[in-house]
Design a protein around this motif. Sequence first.
Motif, short mmCIF file in Angstrom:
data_model
loop_
_atom_site.label_atom_id
_atom_site.label_comp_id
_atom_site.label_asym_id
_atom_site.label_seq_id
_atom_site.Cartn_x
_atom_site.Cartn_y
_atom_site.Cartn_z
N UNK A 427 0.81 -1.21 0.00
CA UNK A 427 0.00 0.00 0.00
C UNK A 427 0.85 1.26 0.00
N UNK A 428 2.00 1.22 0.68
CA UNK A 428 2.85 2.41 0.79
C UNK A 428 3.27 2.93 -0.58
N UNK A 429 3.45 2.03 -1.54
CA UNK A 429 3.95 2.40 -2.86
C UNK A 429 2.84 2.83 -3.83
N UNK A 430 1.59 2.81 -3.40
CA UNK A 430 0.49 3.14 -4.29
C UNK A 430 0.61 4.58 -4.79
N UNK A 431 0.62 4.78 -6.10
CA UNK A 431 0.68 6.15 -6.63
C UNK A 431 -0.62 6.91 -6.33
N UNK A 432 -0.48 8.09 -5.71
CA UNK A 432 -1.65 8.93 -5.49
C UNK A 432 -1.97 9.73 -6.74
N UNK A 433 -0.96 9.94 -7.57
CA UNK A 433 -1.16 10.65 -8.83
C UNK A 433 -0.45 9.94 -9.96
N UNK A 434 -1.05 9.96 -11.14
CA UNK A 434 -0.47 9.35 -12.33
C UNK A 434 -0.59 10.34 -13.49
N UNK A 435 0.53 10.65 -14.12
CA UNK A 435 0.53 11.56 -15.27
C UNK A 435 1.17 10.85 -16.45
N UNK A 436 0.45 10.80 -17.56
CA UNK A 436 0.98 10.20 -18.78
C UNK A 436 1.60 11.31 -19.63
N UNK A 437 2.84 11.10 -20.05
CA UNK A 437 3.56 12.10 -20.84
C UNK A 437 4.09 11.44 -22.12
N UNK A 438 4.38 12.26 -23.11
CA UNK A 438 4.95 11.73 -24.36
C UNK A 438 6.36 11.22 -24.15
N UNK A 439 7.11 11.91 -23.28
CA UNK A 439 8.46 11.48 -22.97
C UNK A 439 8.87 12.08 -21.64
N UNK A 440 9.77 11.42 -20.96
CA UNK A 440 10.28 11.92 -19.69
C UNK A 440 11.36 12.96 -19.94
N UNK A 441 11.40 14.02 -19.14
CA UNK A 441 12.47 15.00 -19.32
C UNK A 441 13.82 14.39 -18.97
N UNK A 442 14.81 14.72 -19.75
CA UNK A 442 16.15 14.21 -19.52
C UNK A 442 17.10 15.38 -19.29
#
Length: 458
Positions: A427-442
Motif C-alpha cells: 500500500x505504501x507504494x500506491x501512486x496517489x497521482x499518475x501523469x501520462x507524458x509523451x516522454x520523460x524529461x532528460x
Amino acid sequence: MTYVDLVLERLSTEDEREALIGGDTRLTRAQARDLLFRLADGLVQRGIGPGDGVAAYVGNTPEAVLLVAAVHLLGGRLVYVPPEPGPSELKALIERAEVSGVVVDPAFSTLLDGWDLRDLPGDPVERTPAPSFTTVMYTGGTTGLPKLAVHRSDRRWEAFRAMPPSNVLSNTLITHGSGAAAAQMALTTGSKLVLGPSTFDAGTFCRLAREEQITTTVFVPPMMYEVLDHPDCPGPQFGTVIVGGSALAPQRLRQAIETWGPVVHQTYGMTEALSITTMPATSVDFERPDTMRTVGKANPVLEVETRDGDVWVRGPFVMQGYWGEPPLSETADGWFNTGDMGYFDDDGYLYLNDRSKDVIVTGRTSDNVYSRLLDDFLVTLPGVKQAAAVAQPDEALGEVVHVFLVTEGPDVDVDRIRASVVAELGELYQPRGVTVVDRLPLTKIGKVDKRKLRSLFR
C-alpha cells in the motif's frame, strides 16, 4: 607515465588508420596526433602551462576530444563545463574554478565567451607529456550549489591497456563521465572512436552503428531504451555494450541481453567516484531475478562498504575532494559517501535501493518509498514503456507518490496500475497521482531529470 603517453604511442603507428570520426570530420591516426600537438601549442602560446586551469565548453567533436588530451599533455587542470546551467550559473562556475582560459565551440553553444576551439591550433610542436595532470568535473547541481570534483591523474587507463582495439561509438557528451571514459578507452586501445551528436538521437545511433560497424558502445539507460524501442535497432553486432550513470530497469536489461547477447555490462559510478562496481552480462541469470537488480561487485582497487544503508567508497578512483574545499583525506580519511542507499548480499553483490534525494518519505509513520524499485516494477506492466516516480508534497503525509509514465497508447487504466503496485509492493507504494507524458524529461547527459519533475509540484 600517464594515459597521454599511451595515446601518443597508439597514434604513432599505422598512420593511415582512422582514429576519430565526428560529423563530417574523419581523422587518421597521423592527423589526430598532429592536431593534438597543435592544440597543445595553441594553449602554450596563450600562456598555459603545468597546473594552469583550462575550462572546456565543447560538444562531441574530434577536436574537443584532442583538446582534453592536449590540456593533460601539458600537465594542466582541465575543467569540464556541462551544458545544463544557465548563463549566470555558468559564469559562477568558471569563476569558482579559477581557470586561466576558457575554450569554447560556438557550434555547440554561445552562452560563454572564450578561445574559439577552431582558432586554437598552433604549430605541430612535439612535446613530452607532463608526469601528472588534474581533471575537474561539475557535479550537476542536483542538491544545493553545484560543486567541482577534483581527480588527480586518472589511472583507469591501466585497465584499458590490454584491451584489443575496436570500433567505439560514444553517445554521451565527452564532458560527462561516461563520454570522457569512452574517449579515453578508445584512444588508449588504438580503437576507432565515433562520436555521436552532442544531443543524442536514437535514429542516428542506429545508422552509425551499422555504417561504422560499431563493436563497442557506451550508454546511459534512457538512451539504451530509445535504441531498443527504435524500429532500426541493431541486432547482435556488439562485442561490448557498457551502460551506467543511473539505475537500469531489470526488464530493460533482459531486453538488451536478448537483443544483443551476453555483452551488456553494467557499471556503477559517479562524478566523485568512478567505476565503483561492475556487473557483466555473463553473471546475469534470467532464472534468478535478483541478478538483474544488482550493480555487481566492487572494483578490486576500491574499498566499498555500506554504513547505515549508505554506500561509502575509498580508493584511487575517488576524487581528491571538491575544488576550494578540504580534501577527503583530511575530512573523512579518504572515504566518500555516495548518497546512494543500498546493501551487499552474502556473495558480495551490491544492490542499490535509491538515491537518497529520490527517496519518497510518506505514510503515517514516515516510511521510505524507494523510487527506483517502483520505477523498475512499473515498466514490467503491459503498455508501460518508461516510468519515473517522484515525491509530491502533501499536507497530511508530507509526501505522496506521483508517477509519470510513457505508455504505448493514450488509454491507461490507472486503477489497474495502482492495484498492481499494491499487490506487488504494498500500500505504501500506491501512486496517489499518475501523469501520462509523451516522454520523460532528460538532463543534457541523458538521465531522467527527476528534479524537473519534482519542480512541477512547487
